[in-house]
Scaffold this motif. Structure first.
Motif, PDB file in Angstrom:
ATOM      1  N   ALA A  91       0.833  -1.204   0.000  1.00  0.00           N
ATOM      2  CA  ALA A  91       0.000   0.000   0.000  1.00  0.00           C
ATOM      3  C   ALA A  91       0.867   1.254   0.000  1.00  0.00           C
ATOM      4  O   ALA A  91       0.560   2.241  -0.686  1.00  0.00           O
ATOM      5  N   LEU A  92       1.974   1.230   0.754  1.00  0.00           N
ATOM      6  CA  LEU A  92       2.898   2.365   0.760  1.00  0.00           C
ATOM      7  C   LEU A  92       3.490   2.589  -0.637  1.00  0.00           C
ATOM      8  O   LEU A  92       3.559   3.719  -1.126  1.00  0.00           O
ATOM      9  N   GLN A  95       0.834   3.846  -3.136  1.00  0.00           N
ATOM     10  CA  GLN A  95       0.539   5.257  -2.870  1.00  0.00           C
ATOM     11  C   GLN A  95       1.652   6.157  -3.394  1.00  0.00           C
ATOM     12  O   GLN A  95       1.396   7.185  -4.026  1.00  0.00           O
ATOM     13  N   ARG A  96       2.892   5.764  -3.155  1.00  0.00           N
ATOM     14  CA  ARG A  96       4.012   6.629  -3.530  1.00  0.00           C
ATOM     15  C   ARG A  96       4.201   6.690  -5.045  1.00  0.00           C
ATOM     16  O   ARG A  96       4.402   7.768  -5.609  1.00  0.00           O
ATOM     17  N   SER A  99       1.528   8.826  -6.668  1.00  0.00           N
ATOM     18  CA  SER A  99       1.613  10.277  -6.433  1.00  0.00           C
ATOM     19  C   SER A  99       2.770  10.931  -7.182  1.00  0.00           C
ATOM     20  O   SER A  99       2.808  12.148  -7.317  1.00  0.00           O
ATOM     21  N   ARG A 152       7.556   4.338   7.413  1.00  0.00           N
ATOM     22  CA  ARG A 152       6.398   4.931   6.745  1.00  0.00           C
ATOM     23  C   ARG A 152       6.719   6.349   6.264  1.00  0.00           C
ATOM     24  O   ARG A 152       6.421   6.717   5.124  1.00  0.00           O
ATOM     25  N   ARG A 156       7.272   7.611   2.305  1.00  0.00           N
ATOM     26  CA  ARG A 156       6.361   8.625   1.767  1.00  0.00           C
ATOM     27  C   ARG A 156       7.070   9.900   1.336  1.00  0.00           C
ATOM     28  O   ARG A 156       6.668  10.544   0.369  1.00  0.00           O
TER      29      ARG A 156
END
Length: 296
Positions: A91-92, A95-96, A99, A152, A156
């Motif tokens: 998921a990390l 997401q990264r 983006s 985390r 990010r």
């Protein structure tokens, strides 16, 4: 002369990187939905999903006193918990990459092309882990607040084109991969467990190859003092990640039906066998990053 040789070496590293990433993309093009690839009907709830020696409590006297039913349930909860960690990591990454996709597209289209393959594979792993959780009827066990906070934040906010960012990604991929290899060696486990593990190993091997070549390419732009400066952060990222990977939260023991789950969690953290397993699985990542000049 030395400057010219340095430029030539950097060009060679970049050329090797591009060729390797192109090959990785070619291998990833033969994609198959992992949810459809797993023999889910073999996920036997009357069989262990991890061998005793890979359980967090193995090796302590209290483990020997557990009933066979307790060990069975613990093995299933710890395997689902291990896959839940993979779900969080993916998921990390999803997401990264999402983006920063436009930046990557224009900076490095060859890597971007491969990262789209990797993104598709990570989404597939996440769907596979969620299907495992649904079929096992074991809920999420580790609260988000107990995941490693620095890992985390680093994942990010560290510059996506930096060696440090990809070093964090490599740690999150390589350490669980060592566990997967140990799991897959036990051929008596249910076929679904072995298939989940094998598929994850096969695709993560490409992801780790990409992370390694990216670290090599990006780290050549760093001076020694810059690597020394970032090393303490990477060391803490690894320390936090190893803790969450090898020492389950108390909720895992509660889900397994063990009374006094906080006590079992403390026992696991002091378990010499588990600590030795952790160090064995961490060694390849440490050695690689040390060879790149990050003195962990």
């Amino acid at each position: 002369m030395n400057f010219a040789r340095h430029i030539s070496m950097k060009a060679q590293v970049q050329t090797h990187h591009d060729a390797l990433v192109t090959r990785l993309g070619a291998h990833s093009s033969h994609y198959r939905d992992p949810v459809q690839s797993i023999p889910w009907e073999s996920l036997d709830t009357d069989a262990p999903w991890l061998p005793d020696e890979l359980l967090s409590l193995y090796g302590i006297s209290e483990f020997a006193d557990l009933s066979s039913e307790d060990r069975l349930r613990l093995s299933q909860c710890e395997f689902v918990s291990f896959c839940e960690l993979g779900l969080w990591l993916e998921a990390l990454f999803i997401q990264r990459l999402g983006s920063n996709s436009l930046n990557e597209l224009y900076h490095d289209p060859i890597s971007y092309h491969y990262q789209l393959h990797e993104l598709r594979e990570e989404v597939g792993h996440s769907l596979m882990f969620l299907e495992l959780q649904r079929r096992s009827q074991i809920p999420f066990m580790t609260p988000l607040g107990e995941r490693p906070p620095l890992a985390r934040l680093f994942a990010r906010f560290a510059p996506q084109r930096s060696a440090a960012f990809w070093a964090t990604i490599l740690i999150g991929e390589n350490v669980p991969d060592r566990m997967n290899r140990l799991i897959f060696a036990h051929k008596t486990l249910p076929a679904a467990v072995l298939a989940i593990t094998q598929l994850h190993m096969r695709e993560e091997a490409r992801h780790m190859a990409f992370a390694r070549t990216t670290i090599k390419t990006r780290s050549q732009h760093l001076r020694p003092w810059q690597k020394r400066a970032v090393a303490p952060l990477l060391r803490e990222v690894m320390r936090q990640f190893l803790r969450t990977c090898f020492f389950p939260s108390a909720q895992v023991y509660a889900a397994a039906g063990l009374s006094h789950p906080q006590l079992w969690a403390r026992r696991a953290r002091r378990n010499p066998h588990r600590i030795a397993l952790m160090n064995t699985c961490a060694a390849p990542s440490r050695d690689f990053l040390r060879n790149q000049g990050f003195l962990l």
